[in-house]
Write an enzyme that holds these catalytic residues in place. Sequence first.
Site, PDB file in Angstrom:
ATOM      1  CE1 TYR A  71     -18.651 139.074  38.261  1.00 27.22           C
ATOM      2  CE2 TYR A  71     -18.210 137.619  36.414  1.00 27.22           C
ATOM      3  CZ  TYR A  71     -18.491 137.798  37.752  1.00 27.22           C
ATOM      4  OH  TYR A  71     -18.604 136.694  38.562  1.00 27.22           O
TER       5      TYR A  71
ATOM      6  CG  ASP B 142     -19.151 132.421  35.191  1.00 25.53           C
ATOM      7  OD1 ASP B 142     -20.152 131.704  35.381  1.00 25.53           O
ATOM      8  OD2 ASP B 142     -18.862 133.393  35.923  1.00 25.53           O
TER       9      ASP B 142
ATOM     10  CG  HIS C  62     -23.925 137.711  40.901  1.00 25.01           C
ATOM     11  ND1 HIS C  62     -23.354 138.453  39.899  1.00 25.01           N
ATOM     12  CD2 HIS C  62     -22.895 137.137  41.556  1.00 25.01           C
ATOM     13  CE1 HIS C  62     -22.038 138.326  39.956  1.00 25.01           C
ATOM     14  NE2 HIS C  62     -21.740 137.533  40.949  1.00 25.01           N
TER      15      HIS C  62
HETATM   16  P1  NAD Z   1      -9.759 132.442  40.651  1.00 28.54           P
HETATM   17  O1  NAD Z   1      -9.693 131.509  41.801  1.00 28.54           O
HETATM   18  O2  NAD Z   1     -10.046 131.924  39.291  1.00 28.54           O
HETATM   19  O3  NAD Z   1      -8.384 133.232  40.693  1.00 28.54           O
HETATM   20  C1  NAD Z   1      -8.015 134.121  39.700  1.00 28.54           C
HETATM   21  C2  NAD Z   1      -6.618 134.618  39.993  1.00 28.54           C
HETATM   22  O4  NAD Z   1      -5.730 133.522  40.182  1.00 28.54           O
HETATM   23  C3  NAD Z   1      -6.044 135.380  38.792  1.00 28.54           C
HETATM   24  O5  NAD Z   1      -6.327 136.743  38.865  1.00 28.54           O
HETATM   25  C4  NAD Z   1      -4.581 135.088  38.884  1.00 28.54           C
HETATM   26  O6  NAD Z   1      -4.004 136.059  39.725  1.00 28.54           O
HETATM   27  C5  NAD Z   1      -4.509 133.764  39.551  1.00 28.54           C
HETATM   28  N1  NAD Z   1      -4.241 132.671  38.590  1.00 28.54           N
HETATM   29  C6  NAD Z   1      -5.020 132.228  37.575  1.00 28.54           C
HETATM   30  N2  NAD Z   1      -4.448 131.192  36.962  1.00 28.54           N
HETATM   31  C7  NAD Z   1      -3.284 130.954  37.599  1.00 28.54           C
HETATM   32  C8  NAD Z   1      -2.254 130.005  37.418  1.00 28.54           C
HETATM   33  N3  NAD Z   1      -2.306 129.080  36.471  1.00 28.54           N
HETATM   34  N4  NAD Z   1      -1.185 130.064  38.270  1.00 28.54           N
HETATM   35  C9  NAD Z   1      -1.114 130.991  39.245  1.00 28.54           C
HETATM   36  N5  NAD Z   1      -2.064 131.912  39.461  1.00 28.54           N
HETATM   37  C10 NAD Z   1      -3.149 131.892  38.648  1.00 28.54           C
HETATM   38  O7  NAD Z   1     -10.783 133.611  41.066  1.00 28.54           O
HETATM   39  P2  NAD Z   1     -12.014 134.355  40.401  1.00 28.54           P
HETATM   40  O8  NAD Z   1     -11.654 135.027  39.141  1.00 28.54           O
HETATM   41  O9  NAD Z   1     -12.596 135.206  41.442  1.00 28.54           O
HETATM   42  O10 NAD Z   1     -13.038 133.173  40.092  1.00 28.54           O
HETATM   43  C11 NAD Z   1     -13.184 132.611  38.812  1.00 28.54           C
HETATM   44  C12 NAD Z   1     -14.461 133.059  38.156  1.00 28.54           C
HETATM   45  O11 NAD Z   1     -15.564 132.733  38.984  1.00 28.54           O
HETATM   46  C13 NAD Z   1     -14.581 134.573  37.994  1.00 28.54           C
HETATM   47  O12 NAD Z   1     -13.800 135.081  36.955  1.00 28.54           O
HETATM   48  C14 NAD Z   1     -16.063 134.710  37.791  1.00 28.54           C
HETATM   49  O13 NAD Z   1     -16.425 134.360  36.479  1.00 28.54           O
HETATM   50  C15 NAD Z   1     -16.591 133.700  38.789  1.00 28.54           C
HETATM   51  N6  NAD Z   1     -16.919 134.307  40.097  1.00 28.54           N
HETATM   52  C16 NAD Z   1     -18.213 134.274  40.520  1.00 28.54           C
HETATM   53  C17 NAD Z   1     -18.580 134.818  41.718  1.00 28.54           C
HETATM   54  C18 NAD Z   1     -20.007 134.751  42.146  1.00 28.54           C
HETATM   55  O14 NAD Z   1     -20.377 135.421  43.137  1.00 28.54           O
HETATM   56  N7  NAD Z   1     -20.834 133.996  41.478  1.00 28.54           N
HETATM   57  C19 NAD Z   1     -17.626 135.431  42.547  1.00 28.54           C
HETATM   58  C20 NAD Z   1     -16.304 135.459  42.113  1.00 28.54           C
HETATM   59  C21 NAD Z   1     -15.965 134.867  40.894  1.00 28.54           C
END
Ligand code: NAD
Length: 276
Positions: free
Chosen positions: A51, A46, A109
């Site tokens: 990004y 994704d 988005h």
């Molecule tokens: P997320 O909830 O996936 O959190 C990511 C963070 O959690 C990492 O940086 C790490 O610090 C921690 N983490 C990951 N795995 C872990 C584990 N097993 N144990 C402990 N900590 C852990 O947050 P995100 O990246 O913001 O969301 C996931 C994806 O969603 C993004 O990468 C993106 O592709 C998408 N996204 C979309 C939007 C949108 O507006 N459409 C906004 C934000 C994110």
Amino acid sequence: MVTPIVTLTNGVEIPQVGLGVFLMTDEEETVWALKHALKVGYRHFDTAAVYGNEAVLGQTLKDAGIAREELFLTSKVWNDMQGYEKTKQAFLESLEKLQTDYLDLYLIHWHGPYVKDTWRAMEELYQAGKVKAIGVSNFSINHLEAMKEYATIMPMVNQVETHPYFPQDELRAYLEKENIRHESWGPLSQGKSDLLLHPLLAEIGEKYGKTPAQIVLRWHIDRGSIVIPKSVNPGRIHENFELFDFKLNDEDLAAIAKINLETRYGRDPENTGFEW
Ligand code: NAD
């Protein structure tokens, strides 16, 4: 390891767990993380134009030599490229960077003032076969209800912030009724809360031999959501995919429902604060 599948209204199948690549900006680290994810078995990625890593993702996937049809690629049109012509242009730019001739899923988005023209462009891209499925991100019930007035195809997916502290129960019930699949972004609350330190998650995790993060991700899966956790850490990338050998029971799900704080950590779709 193969993930469960969620089937969209048009029959397109999406692997229920993918890798989110938001904030993967360091090229070397991103390539390393992606290669590790591919080795673990992730096939769903994704990304988004904003990004800034579509090109690295495209190159890494190409170098890995995995057949295109085995991959599920999502990207999103950013705010500054909304509108009819610009959306089509943005789509082509994403294709080029990702080194592919189609996307599996293309999303708006954020909802904004040019949404009608943006959606018309998305519908045309879909009808021309350039994208297998189209959807939206950060759309509220109001936004989706308004779409009924101008859309000829309703979105197949709505990707929104969702985690146990913000479970989106009302929106999810609406999406289910409307046959729109729910995709969770920020599934672990982006590291912006103490969610993963919650004692309940440790307690449930102990029962299954899983970490709190795995319990949260399994909670998303057991609710039927598509989930795209992000990590660049090989251990966590692996951990976030070791989810398919257990299942939460009704009691676990009911207990997790009680830790809801009704708190989002990202922008509010109804009041984003973006300048257009
Ligand atoms: P997320 O909830 O996936 O959190 C990511 C963070 O959690 C990492 O940086 C790490 O610090 C921690 N983490 C990951 N795995 C872990 C584990 N097993 N144990 C402990 N900590 C852990 O947050 P995100 O990246 O913001 O969301 C996931 C994806 O969603 C993004 O990468 C993106 O592709 C998408 N996204 C979309 C939007 C949108 O507006 N459409 C906004 C934000 C994110």
